[in-house]
Write a protein that holds these residues in place. Structure first.
Motif, PDB file in Angstrom:
ATOM      1  N   GLU A  99       0.822  -1.211   0.000  1.00  0.00           N
ATOM      2  CA  GLU A  99       0.000   0.000   0.000  1.00  0.00           C
ATOM      3  C   GLU A  99       0.856   1.261   0.000  1.00  0.00           C
ATOM      4  O   GLU A  99       0.552   2.236  -0.689  1.00  0.00           O
ATOM      5  CB  GLU A  99      -0.918  -0.001   1.228  1.00  0.00           C
ATOM      6  CG  GLU A  99      -1.824   1.210   1.325  1.00  0.00           C
ATOM      7  CD  GLU A  99      -2.745   1.155   2.528  1.00  0.00           C
ATOM      8  OE1 GLU A  99      -3.332   2.199   2.883  1.00  0.00           O
ATOM      9  OE2 GLU A  99      -2.883   0.060   3.125  1.00  0.00           O
ATOM     10  N   ALA A 100       1.950   1.250   0.777  1.00  0.00           N
ATOM     11  CA  ALA A 100       2.804   2.433   0.858  1.00  0.00           C
ATOM     12  C   ALA A 100       3.461   2.731  -0.483  1.00  0.00           C
ATOM     13  O   ALA A 100       3.530   3.902  -0.919  1.00  0.00           O
ATOM     14  CB  ALA A 100       3.861   2.238   1.942  1.00  0.00           C
ATOM     15  N   PHE A 101       3.953   1.698  -1.188  1.00  0.00           N
ATOM     16  CA  PHE A 101       4.576   1.904  -2.491  1.00  0.00           C
ATOM     17  C   PHE A 101       3.549   2.402  -3.510  1.00  0.00           C
ATOM     18  O   PHE A 101       3.853   3.260  -4.351  1.00  0.00           O
ATOM     19  CB  PHE A 101       5.218   0.606  -2.982  1.00  0.00           C
ATOM     20  CG  PHE A 101       6.514   0.288  -2.318  1.00  0.00           C
ATOM     21  CD1 PHE A 101       7.700   0.838  -2.786  1.00  0.00           C
ATOM     22  CD2 PHE A 101       6.562  -0.553  -1.215  1.00  0.00           C
ATOM     23  CE1 PHE A 101       8.908   0.544  -2.164  1.00  0.00           C
ATOM     24  CE2 PHE A 101       7.754  -0.850  -0.598  1.00  0.00           C
ATOM     25  CZ  PHE A 101       8.937  -0.293  -1.068  1.00  0.00           C
ATOM     26  N   ASN A 102       2.349   1.864  -3.450  1.00  0.00           N
ATOM     27  CA  ASN A 102       1.307   2.305  -4.375  1.00  0.00           C
ATOM     28  C   ASN A 102       0.949   3.771  -4.145  1.00  0.00           C
ATOM     29  O   ASN A 102       0.748   4.531  -5.098  1.00  0.00           O
ATOM     30  CB  ASN A 102       0.060   1.433  -4.221  1.00  0.00           C
ATOM     31  CG  ASN A 102       0.289   0.020  -4.722  1.00  0.00           C
ATOM     32  OD1 ASN A 102       1.155  -0.218  -5.555  1.00  0.00           O
ATOM     33  ND2 ASN A 102      -0.477  -0.925  -4.215  1.00  0.00           N
ATOM     34  N   PHE A 103       0.867   4.176  -2.893  1.00  0.00           N
ATOM     35  CA  PHE A 103       0.561   5.578  -2.587  1.00  0.00           C
ATOM     36  C   PHE A 103       1.656   6.486  -3.129  1.00  0.00           C
ATOM     37  O   PHE A 103       1.370   7.525  -3.742  1.00  0.00           O
ATOM     38  CB  PHE A 103       0.415   5.765  -1.078  1.00  0.00           C
ATOM     39  CG  PHE A 103       0.185   7.191  -0.667  1.00  0.00           C
ATOM     40  CD1 PHE A 103      -1.088   7.739  -0.699  1.00  0.00           C
ATOM     41  CD2 PHE A 103       1.243   7.989  -0.264  1.00  0.00           C
ATOM     42  CE1 PHE A 103      -1.294   9.054  -0.321  1.00  0.00           C
ATOM     43  CE2 PHE A 103       1.045   9.309   0.110  1.00  0.00           C
ATOM     44  CZ  PHE A 103      -0.224   9.840   0.075  1.00  0.00           C
ATOM     45  N   TYR A 104       2.924   6.103  -2.915  1.00  0.00           N
ATOM     46  CA  TYR A 104       4.036   6.908  -3.413  1.00  0.00           C
ATOM     47  C   TYR A 104       3.994   6.996  -4.933  1.00  0.00           C
ATOM     48  O   TYR A 104       4.206   8.071  -5.518  1.00  0.00           O
ATOM     49  CB  TYR A 104       5.360   6.302  -2.956  1.00  0.00           C
ATOM     50  CG  TYR A 104       6.570   7.037  -3.488  1.00  0.00           C
ATOM     51  CD1 TYR A 104       7.030   8.193  -2.875  1.00  0.00           C
ATOM     52  CD2 TYR A 104       7.254   6.574  -4.607  1.00  0.00           C
ATOM     53  CE1 TYR A 104       8.137   8.864  -3.361  1.00  0.00           C
ATOM     54  CE2 TYR A 104       8.355   7.239  -5.101  1.00  0.00           C
ATOM     55  CZ  TYR A 104       8.795   8.391  -4.477  1.00  0.00           C
ATOM     56  OH  TYR A 104       9.884   9.062  -4.970  1.00  0.00           O
ATOM     57  N   LYS A 108       3.553  10.452  -7.096  1.00  0.00           N
ATOM     58  CA  LYS A 108       4.595  10.841  -8.045  1.00  0.00           C
ATOM     59  C   LYS A 108       4.033  10.975  -9.454  1.00  0.00           C
ATOM     60  O   LYS A 108       4.349  11.930 -10.187  1.00  0.00           O
ATOM     61  CB  LYS A 108       5.726   9.806  -8.012  1.00  0.00           C
ATOM     62  CG  LYS A 108       6.932  10.210  -8.844  1.00  0.00           C
ATOM     63  CD  LYS A 108       8.081   9.230  -8.658  1.00  0.00           C
ATOM     64  CE  LYS A 108       9.305   9.687  -9.455  1.00  0.00           C
ATOM     65  NZ  LYS A 108      10.431   8.737  -9.267  1.00  0.00           N
ATOM     66  N   PHE A 109       3.187  10.033  -9.865  1.00  0.00           N
ATOM     67  CA  PHE A 109       2.555  10.099 -11.183  1.00  0.00           C
ATOM     68  C   PHE A 109       1.688  11.346 -11.304  1.00  0.00           C
ATOM     69  O   PHE A 109       1.721  12.050 -12.326  1.00  0.00           O
ATOM     70  CB  PHE A 109       1.720   8.844 -11.408  1.00  0.00           C
ATOM     71  CG  PHE A 109       0.913   8.858 -12.679  1.00  0.00           C
ATOM     72  CD1 PHE A 109       1.484   8.473 -13.888  1.00  0.00           C
ATOM     73  CD2 PHE A 109      -0.414   9.264 -12.673  1.00  0.00           C
ATOM     74  CE1 PHE A 109       0.743   8.489 -15.061  1.00  0.00           C
ATOM     75  CE2 PHE A 109      -1.168   9.289 -13.827  1.00  0.00           C
ATOM     76  CZ  PHE A 109      -0.583   8.905 -15.035  1.00  0.00           C
ATOM     77  N   THR A 110       0.907  11.622 -10.262  1.00  0.00           N
ATOM     78  CA  THR A 110       0.028  12.783 -10.295  1.00  0.00           C
ATOM     79  C   THR A 110       0.831  14.073 -10.356  1.00  0.00           C
ATOM     80  O   THR A 110       0.468  15.010 -11.082  1.00  0.00           O
ATOM     81  CB  THR A 110      -0.875  12.785  -9.049  1.00  0.00           C
ATOM     82  OG1 THR A 110      -1.582  11.545  -8.976  1.00  0.00           O
ATOM     83  CG2 THR A 110      -1.883  13.922  -9.114  1.00  0.00           C
ATOM     84  N   MET A 111       1.924  14.138  -9.606  1.00  0.00           N
ATOM     85  CA  MET A 111       2.762  15.336  -9.632  1.00  0.00           C
ATOM     86  C   MET A 111       3.360  15.574 -11.008  1.00  0.00           C
ATOM     87  O   MET A 111       3.390  16.710 -11.515  1.00  0.00           O
ATOM     88  CB  MET A 111       3.871  15.201  -8.591  1.00  0.00           C
ATOM     89  CG  MET A 111       4.885  16.344  -8.619  1.00  0.00           C
ATOM     90  SD  MET A 111       4.179  17.932  -8.113  1.00  0.00           S
ATOM     91  CE  MET A 111       4.139  17.701  -6.339  1.00  0.00           C
ATOM     92  N   ASN A 112       3.820  14.510 -11.671  1.00  0.00           N
ATOM     93  CA  ASN A 112       4.468  14.653 -12.974  1.00  0.00           C
ATOM     94  C   ASN A 112       3.489  15.028 -14.079  1.00  0.00           C
ATOM     95  O   ASN A 112       3.845  15.775 -15.009  1.00  0.00           O
ATOM     96  CB  ASN A 112       5.186  13.353 -13.341  1.00  0.00           C
ATOM     97  CG  ASN A 112       6.378  13.080 -12.445  1.00  0.00           C
ATOM     98  OD1 ASN A 112       6.949  14.007 -11.863  1.00  0.00           O
ATOM     99  ND2 ASN A 112       6.756  11.818 -12.314  1.00  0.00           N
ATOM    100  N   VAL A 122      -5.580  15.518  -3.704  1.00  0.00           N
ATOM    101  CA  VAL A 122      -5.586  14.093  -3.367  1.00  0.00           C
ATOM    102  C   VAL A 122      -5.171  13.883  -1.913  1.00  0.00           C
ATOM    103  O   VAL A 122      -5.796  13.110  -1.165  1.00  0.00           O
ATOM    104  CB  VAL A 122      -4.659  13.319  -4.321  1.00  0.00           C
ATOM    105  CG1 VAL A 122      -4.524  11.865  -3.869  1.00  0.00           C
ATOM    106  CG2 VAL A 122      -5.184  13.376  -5.748  1.00  0.00           C
ATOM    107  N   SER A 123      -4.109  14.572  -1.498  1.00  0.00           N
ATOM    108  CA  SER A 123      -3.630  14.434  -0.124  1.00  0.00           C
ATOM    109  C   SER A 123      -4.666  14.945   0.867  1.00  0.00           C
ATOM    110  O   SER A 123      -4.889  14.339   1.920  1.00  0.00           O
ATOM    111  CB  SER A 123      -2.314  15.196   0.048  1.00  0.00           C
ATOM    112  OG  SER A 123      -1.326  14.708  -0.827  1.00  0.00           O
ATOM    113  N   LYS A 124      -5.308  16.054   0.544  1.00  0.00           N
ATOM    114  CA  LYS A 124      -6.319  16.611   1.436  1.00  0.00           C
ATOM    115  C   LYS A 124      -7.489  15.650   1.610  1.00  0.00           C
ATOM    116  O   LYS A 124      -8.019  15.496   2.711  1.00  0.00           O
ATOM    117  CB  LYS A 124      -6.825  17.953   0.900  1.00  0.00           C
ATOM    118  CG  LYS A 124      -7.805  18.669   1.819  1.00  0.00           C
ATOM    119  CD  LYS A 124      -8.201  20.016   1.248  1.00  0.00           C
ATOM    120  CE  LYS A 124      -9.094  20.771   2.231  1.00  0.00           C
ATOM    121  NZ  LYS A 124     -10.323  20.039   2.569  1.00  0.00           N
TER     122      LYS A 124
END
Length: 214
Positions: A99-104, A108-112, A122-124
């Motif tokens: 789960e942690a790797f998927n969240f990261y 990262k994909f969303t930021m790029n 998303v974080s909010k």
């Protein structure tokens, strides 16, 4: 430790306010969800600055942190070690689920591709749907000083959006420092909660030592 501390606090609150049996039962079935920051680096030790600055080093700069969500139950257990067993079983499942790797990867994909504002949204949404958050940092294994002034402890704190309860744990030599950041409108007595958490840790430690002696 947190789950036991919340259980002790709710039990004391119920006793002080002479609540009925139904109210006490309602406290025990409260389900809370929290977020926990997970270090995704393959090397978790604190490396020397010179080694990290060497060209071609395997120790990378920057954040490599994932987040997992986990449930907490506010209920009293006759065996204080049950809190440890339940927390360990939950975290083992979370780690195996990636789960942690998927969240990261999602962040990262969303930021790029979509930018910082979408990542913030998303974080909010994640933090809006959880009650508390954890962070833990491995501190120095030896005493340190700054300009010949010895450091007695290291504490950390941060604010994460709309969550009402933040727990930050930092290790330093042979001790851990627990810092709480709370919303006073929801948790009006954070000092009492911190005392309950420390009490729960001592109870769990005593139970583990007693169990080991047998």
């Amino acid at each position: 430790m947190t789950q036991a501390g919340l259980s002790y606090m709710s039990r004391k609150y119920a006793d002080e306010h002479t609540m009925g049996v139904d109210t006490k039962k309602s406290l025990e079935i409260i389900h809370l969800r929290g977020t926990l920051a997970v270090n995704l680096r393959p090397y978790t030790k604190i490396e020397d600055l010179a080694d990290m600055m060497t060209k071609g080093t395997k120790y990378a700069w920057g954040n490599f942190v994932g987040v997992v969500r986990f449930p907490l139950w506010v209920r009293s257990e006759a065996d204080s070690l049950e809190y440890v067993r339940r927390a360990r079983a939950t975290m083992d499942r979370k780690i195996l689920s990636l789960e942690a790797f998927n969240f990261y990867g999602v962040i990262k994909f969303t930021m790029n591709f979509f930018g910082e504002k979408v990542v913030q949204a998303v974080s909010k949404r994640l933090y809006d749907h959880t009650t508390l958050t954890y962070s833990s940092v491995m501190g120095p294994n030896e005493d340190i000083s700054i300009f010949d002034h010895p450091i007695l402890y290291v504490a950390a704190s941060a604010l994460t959006g709309s969550q009402v309860f933040n727990i930050h744990i930092v290790s330093y030599v042979n001790k851990i420092i627990i810092s709480l950041a709370v919303d006073a409108t929801v948790i009006p007595d954070p000092h009492r909660l911190c005392d309950d958490m420390v009490e729960s840790l001592n109870i769990i430690k005593s139970a583990a030592l007693e169990r080991g002696s047998h």
